[in-house]
Structure formats: structure tokens, C-alpha cells
Motif scaffolding. Structure first.
Motif, PDB file in Angstrom:
ATOM      1  N   VAL A  92       0.630  -0.929   0.277  1.00 54.99           N
ATOM      2  CA  VAL A  92      -0.186   0.067  -0.288  1.00 54.99           C
ATOM      3  C   VAL A  92       1.378   1.445  -0.164  1.00 54.99           C
TER       4      VAL A  92
ATOM      5  N   LEU B  44       1.405   4.395  -3.138  1.00 54.76           N
ATOM      6  CA  LEU B  44       0.974   5.944  -2.720  1.00 54.76           C
ATOM      7  C   LEU B  44       1.915   6.645  -3.423  1.00 54.76           C
TER       8      LEU B  44
ATOM      9  N   VAL C 123      -4.043   5.064  -5.980  1.00 57.05           N
ATOM     10  CA  VAL C 123      -4.290   5.010  -5.411  1.00 57.05           C
ATOM     11  C   VAL C 123      -5.511   4.062  -4.939  1.00 57.05           C
TER      12      VAL C 123
ATOM     13  N   ALA D 163      -4.459   0.900  -4.111  1.00 56.63           N
ATOM     14  CA  ALA D 163      -4.044   0.954  -2.903  1.00 56.63           C
ATOM     15  C   ALA D 163      -5.143   0.493  -1.734  1.00 56.63           C
ATOM     16  N   ILE D 164      -5.952   1.347  -2.118  1.00 57.82           N
ATOM     17  CA  ILE D 164      -7.573   1.561  -1.361  1.00 57.82           C
ATOM     18  C   ILE D 164      -7.823  -0.329  -1.164  1.00 57.82           C
TER      19      ILE D 164
ATOM     20  N   CYS E 138      -4.312   6.526   2.777  1.00 58.78           N
ATOM     21  CA  CYS E 138      -5.100   6.887   1.242  1.00 58.78           C
ATOM     22  C   CYS E 138      -5.869   7.114   1.610  1.00 58.78           C
TER      23      CYS E 138
ATOM     24  N   TYR F 156      -5.368  10.502   0.458  1.00 60.32           N
ATOM     25  CA  TYR F 156      -4.222  10.714  -1.322  1.00 60.32           C
ATOM     26  C   TYR F 156      -6.048  10.369  -1.483  1.00 60.32           C
ATOM     27  N   ASP F 157      -7.028  10.099  -0.844  1.00 63.39           N
ATOM     28  CA  ASP F 157      -8.492  10.222  -1.605  1.00 63.39           C
ATOM     29  C   ASP F 157      -8.481  11.567  -1.701  1.00 63.39           C
TER      30      ASP F 157
END
Length: 667
Positions: A284, A288, A307, A310-311, A335, A338-339
Motif C-alpha cells: 500500500v 501511494l 491510489v 492501494a485502497i 490512503c 490521498y483519496d
């Protein structure tokens, strides 16, 4: 989080090691003196929260549990569950996956019991492998000795399907990694330039992971060990790519960063064949980092994809429900940040629903050490601001039954609450810059002003559209009872853009701006759009003052921002893209056709009307072509105080007005 405004009772970890007296500040005097404020931290053991109960009470609970088990067994006569042996659902049906995926425990007894991996057992290929495994277990274990996916001690096959090319991984370690000292410098560089906002490198990562695995160890031969090694290699190289991206000390660092980034993508391609077993915290974090780098290359769609991956892994691991360490907790909230970053800047959909989150920020396990540091303060503040970003997206930029002014008031109130709760260590004062002020502190206040801008800028668009459709006759363009409220919102929007521009100017002239980053360029871009539009609106509104700050100061900020983007364009493709967009916008607004429509009474005595283009392609203000570049006077820079605005909105709260009708139809 520790109590702000108070000195720590104990010494920081560095002063403890020195066995010297510590001032107890954050950062303390010694850490500030050696220019390592971000390394100043205080540790204290979390008190155990154990409820005291009697043995009699525990025995009564056990008796009640046995009674309930008997009743359940009687109600299901066909049941063959062996409660004494604690048979679980997975024991009965080996294909039934628990909530967070099937747990894989290595047969190596020395491996920690907390190790778990999602095996993706729902895949048909995995089902077939289980059937084949059953046959091999019953008939002949040698039947499947060539398959690397069954035991951790089986060497990898040469078949690339479902395996990793060990030769390629070994080549990356031998040919692409810098020497140990350069690697440590690049990792430190990435950490300082990006900070706690969008990057987390755990303490002693280099000593405990990098040196042990890549400089003193060797490439493993066994399947599971090689997968874990490759995931950590991916994370290490992603850090090196970011560190090279911001390296100003050596020539060719940018081309090196691109090569390292390409290596990351290649390693990630190897891991996709064993994606189910590679899912981990390190994976993860790597994705990112790859996304952050992709943004700097103007690859927004690719960054969004990384992303998203990763989520997806993070949800597979169940980090949104429970985390077992600060690293897992920190990774989940990264996460989340970043989202929100991608959603609000590019209009992408939200991928994490806050209603599904059950973990607090910085969850502390019982008996663990609680760490108080600037890094923790910054990260918690960024998470809280990201939560406000959720409200900006859902209240301002998604249609809902409430009026725009109602939603705007709600978001601004949350932003004020965020600012009021900031610890003093994160407060910002240009008149007395503290020695411990680091880039992450600047980022917090840039983000704060950015949030105010994107919340209130729909009002600026509304004013501009009214001027376009009704002409430039002054205050009579608006309803009398809403004009003052519009002015208040415009004031906050423009002031936030000007303050953000001055903070970025300070970073630029102090050589602290990340010239190759996406974020700094985007902050300049977003502020400049507002300042340009506000400048045109102010010029056209001859009978009213839309911004009390003065149009000369506003246009100085525009000119400086355009100059920054022009210079950054030499190093940064993102800056080049933003500069081209602003240049196209200015050319449109400065064309004869538009000028005649917007301002038919233009004369040579009216200042600041048109922008021009120099022969080098640089955009500047036409009346100030001869002026020399100068640094902003930032002594009077403050922050947008939303208290007065919120009070005025409470007193003049209006709904169903023309401003609401326009904004609800366009946002």
C-alpha cells in the motif's frame, strides 16, 4: 495527541540518549539547534485499561456460555460441531473466507502469529489448486512438487504464470540500487521534502529493513520469501525515486528519478502475478509513493489508478475496521488523505466512505508507547483537514437539497473549528518565524487557505456571470439584501488566494519550494485563477469595491505567480501545463472582442486592464513591463479569520435567492 501549549514532563528521546537536560519544548532547544526539529519526539507508555472483575463473575459468565452452547446444539440436532475443540467455520468449509480474507499462517513456528495474507481463494484457479492439493495429499505428495504456491519451502518454478522472476529481482538489486550512503540520503531527502502530509517512513526503516535486506542480505530462493522481498524492494525503490525527484545536489537526479520510477512499475508488474500474496502494508505504501510521483509527471489518471489499488488492498486487509500497529493505522489514513487529495483537485469520485471507517487516528494498542512529535501533530491535522474536504465535496460540489449558502456556512464553520484546534506548535506567524518551522507546517496553512478558496469561489463565478449578462453597473446588479453577504464571501476567497500566494512566494525565495512537485504548482495555479478573475471583476465593477485589499496588491500577486510558474516550467511538466492554461485564459480575456464586450469604455488612463505576452512567452501585466522582480513584503501576512464572516452569514442568512439558484444549478 499531547496537550498543546505545555512543556513535556520528560526529556525527548534524543536528549535521553545524550543524558543531557531537555527544555521540554516541541521541538526542544537542542533539536532545533542541530536543525533536526522533525526528529524531536517524546515517548510515554500508554496506561493499561484493564477492568477489575471478580473470579466469581468470570466463572458465572463461563457457565452461562456453556448453557447457551447446549441450547444451540439442541436446536440444531444435525449439528456435528465440536465445541470442545473450538472448530471454526473455516475448519468446516476450507473455502469459506473470514471477514478480512482467508488467513495464511506459515508452517514456520518461528514466524510471528500475527502474519496473515489474503489468498484470493474465491478464484477458480485457486479452487482447482485446492482440488489438486487434496489429491496430492491423499495419493502422492510428489505430484505437485513443481508448484510454488503450496509450501513456503518450495523453490520457485521458471514458469512466469503465478511466480516472480528471481533473476530480474536480483538484477534490480545489483544494478539499480545506489550505495548505502546515497540511498540513506535520498530517503531522508524524500521524507523532508514531502513530510508527514503524504509520506510515512517508520523510524529506523533504513537500519532495520533496507540495510538488512538489500545491503547485507541476499535475494531469497523460496517463493513466499521472494514475494516479501520483492514487495519491500518495491517500497525501497519508490522512496529512492521520490528522493531523486527532489535532489538538488547532483546533476541528472531527475533522469535518475524517472528510471527508478520505471523500475517501480516493472517490479509492480512482477508482483501482479502473485497479487493476493503480496497484499501488505508495504505494498500500500509503495503504491501511494508511485501515485505521488505520477502526479509530478502530470499522469493524473495513472495516479488515481494507483491510489485506487492501494485502497482496494487496504480494505482487503481490513485496515478500515481494525489496525494492529501504528504503521497499519498510519497507512490507512494516508490512503484517506490521498483519496481526498485526488477527489477535490481533479473531480474524481470518492473511494472511501467515512461511514465505513471504524479506526481512530493513531490507534494505540494496550501497553504500547504513545509518541508525541511534530510529525504526529502534522499528520493528525492533515487527516482532520481531509475530513473537512469530504464536506467541501459533498456540500459544495455535489447537488443536494440544501441551499448553497447553507452548505457554505456549514463548511466554513468546520474550517474555523479546524484552525482553532491547531496546537501552538503548528501556528504560523511570519513576524516571528520559529526555528522549528518545517515544510509540513507551511503545507497545513496552504491547505487551509486552499480549502477556503474552493469553498467560496463559486460566489466569484456567480458575480462574474452576473457582470457578463447584465453589464458592469455596480452594486445595483445584485439584490440589496444579499450584496453585503456576497462581498463577505468574495473577501474571504480573494484574501485566501492572496495569502496562499504570499506563502508560496516565501517558499520560493527561501528555496524551500519543491520545484518538481505537483502540489506546489497546483497551489499557485488555483490561487492565480481566483486572483485573475477577481481582478477583472473589480475593474468592471466601477461603482463598487469587491475587494478591500487593493487591486495593485492583487495584481502584484498575479504577476509573481505567473513568474513562478514560468520558471518552474523549465523543470516541471505540471507547471508547464498550468502555465499554458493560464496563458490561454489571459489571452482570451485580453482579446479585443472580449475587451469590447466587457469594458467598452476602456481608455489609456485606466490601469491594469490587459495582459501581454513577451517574446519569450512569459505572461505579465501590460502596465508594469519595466518593473524589476521583487520579493513580496510578507510582514503583514495573516490568516483568513472566518469568525466575522460566519457572524455576518448568521445575521444575513438567505436562501432561495438568485445566488442560490445559480449556484445550485452549476455546482
Amino acid at each position: 495527541m499531547g496537550t498543546p501549549n505545555k512543556k513535556m514532563v520528560k526529556a525527548c528521546t534524543r536528549c535521553k540518549q545524550r543524558k543531557k537536560k531537555c527544555t521540554g519544548d516541541l521541538p526542544c532547544e537542542y533539536c532545533s539547534k542541530i536543525n533536526q526539529p522533525e526528529g524531536c519526539e517524546y515517548k510515554a507508555r500508554v496506561k493499561s485499561k484493564v477492568a477489575k472483575v471478580t473470579e466469581r463473575y468470570i466463572n458465572s459468565l463461563k457457565s452461562r456460555i456453556r448453557e447457551l452452547e447446549v441450547e444451540v446444539a439442541k436446536g440444531a440436532p444435525g449439528s456435528t460441531l465440536d465445541y470442545d475443540n473450538h472448530a471454526s467455520a473455516s475448519d468446516i468449509n476450507p473455502l469459506l473466507e473470514p471477514t478480512y480474507g482467508l488467513e495464511f499462517h506459515s508452517k514456520n513456528e518461528l514466524e510471528p502469529k500475527t502474519t496473515k495474507r489474503y489468498l484470493g481463494t474465491s478464484a477458480c484457479a485457486q479452487f482447482l489448486r485446492k482440488v489438486k492439493q487434496s489429491i496430492a495429499d491423499t495419493c502422492n505428495e510428489g505430484l505437485l512438487s513443481h508448484d510454488p504456491s503450496y509450501t513456503s519451502g518450495t523453490p520457485l518454478a521458471t514458469d512466469p504464470e503465478g511466480s516472480i522472476d528471481r533473476g530480474y529481482i536480483a538484477n534490480v538489486v545489483a544494478e539499480h540500487l545506489p550505495n548505502s550512503s546515497d540511498a540513506q540520503r535520498l530517503i531522508s531527502n524524500a521524507s523532508k521534502m514531502i513530510g508527514a502530509d503524504y509520506l510515512f517512513i517508520e523510524p529506523q526503516y533504513f537500519e532495520l529493513t533496507v540495510e538488512r535486506m538489500f545491503y547485507r542480505g541476499s535475494v531469497p530462493k523460496h517463493a513466499i520469501d521472494l514475494i516479501q522481498f520483492s514487495v519491500e524492494l518495491l517500497r525501497f525503490v519508490s522512496y529512492l525515486a521520490l528522493g531523486s525527484l527532489f535532489d538538488k545536489t547532483r546533476q541528472g537526479s531527475k533522469s535518475l528519478s524517472v528510471r527508478l520510477h520505471s523500475t517501480c512499475i516493472s517490479i509492480y508488474g512482477q508482483l501482479t502475478s502473485v497479487y493476493d500474496q503480496a497484499a501488505s502494508t508495504s505494498m500500500v505504501q509503495s503504491l501511494l509513493c508511485i501515485a505521488y510521483f505520477a502526479l509530478s509527471q502530470n499522469k493524473t489518471t495513472f495516479a488515481f489508478t494507483m491510489v485506487g489499488n492501494a485502497i482496494r488492498i487496504m480494505f482487503t486487509l481490513g485496515y478500515h475496521k481494525s489496525t494492529q500497529s501504528q504503521r497499519e493505522n498510519r497507512t490507512f489514513w494516508l490512503c484517506f488523505i490521498y483519496d481526498r487529495l485526488l477527489a477535490v483537485r481533479f473531480g474524481f469520485p470518492l473511494m472511501i466512505d467515512e461511514r465505513e471507517i471504524n479506526v481512530p487516528v493513531f490507534d494505540q494498542a494496550e501497553g504500547a508507547q504513545r509518541v508525541v512529535s511534530l510529525d504526529m501533530y502534522h499528520f493528525v491535522a492533515q487527516v482532520r483537514l481531509a475530513m473537512v474536504t469530504t464536506q467541501v465535496i459533498t456540500k459544495i460540489y455535489i447537488q443536494n437539497p440544501f441551499s448553497f449558502l447553507h452548505n457554505c456556512h456549514l463548511v466554513l464553520r468546520q474550517l474555523k473549528s479546524w484552525f482553532d484546534l491547531l496546537p501552538d506548535e503548528l501556528k504560523f506567524d511570519y513576524n516571528n518565524i520559529k526555528s522549528g518551522l518545517i515544510r509540513s507546517t507551511f503545507n497545513l496553512h496552504i491547505n487551509y487557505n486552499y480549502s477556503i478558496m474552493i469553498t467560496t469561489r463559486p460566489v466569484l463565478l456567480y458575480v462574474f456571470n452576473v457582470i457578463l449578462t447584465k453589464g458592469s453597473h455596480g452594486g445595483d446588479l445584485f439584490e440589496n439584501d444579499q450584496f453585503n453577504l456576497i462581498l463577505d464571501l468574495l473577501e474571504s476567497c480573494i484574501q485566501a488566494a492572496e495569502i496562499q500566494s504570499r506563502i508560496l512566494a516565501k517558499l520560493y525565495y527561501d528555496d524551500k519550494m519543491a520545484v518538481n512537485s505537483f502540489l506546489d504548482c497546483h497551489y499557485i495555479f488555483s490561487a492565480t485563477i481566483i486572483l485573475i478573475l477577481a481582478g477583472y471583476c473589480q475593474m468592471l465593477m466601477k461603482k463598487s469595491v469587491l475587494y478591500s485589499g487593493g487591486i495593485e496588491c492583487l495584481f502584484d500577486a498575479i504577476k509573481n505567480n505567473l513568474n513562478f510558474l514560468q520558471r518552474l516550467s523549465e523543470h516541471n511538466i505540471v507547471a508547464r501545463n498550468f502555465n499554458e492554461q493560464l496563458t490561454e485564459f489571459i489571452d482570451m480575456m485580453s482579446s479585443e472582442q472580449v475587451v469590447q464586450v466587457l469594458n467598452p469604455d476602456t481608455n489609456d488612463n485606466q490601469p491594469y486592464i490587459l495582459f501581454s505576452r513577451s517574446t519569450q512567452g512569459q505572461t505579465f501585466l501590460s502596465n508594469d513591463q519595466h518593473s524589476e522582480e521583487k520579493e513580496f513584503n510578507i510582514a503583514d501576512v495573516g490568516f483568513v479569520d472566518l469568525s466575522e464572516l460566519l457572524d455576518n452569514m448568521n445575521n444575513q442568512f438567505l436562501s432561495g435567492t438568485s445566488v442560490d439558484d445559480f449556484l445550485n444549478a452549476n455546482f
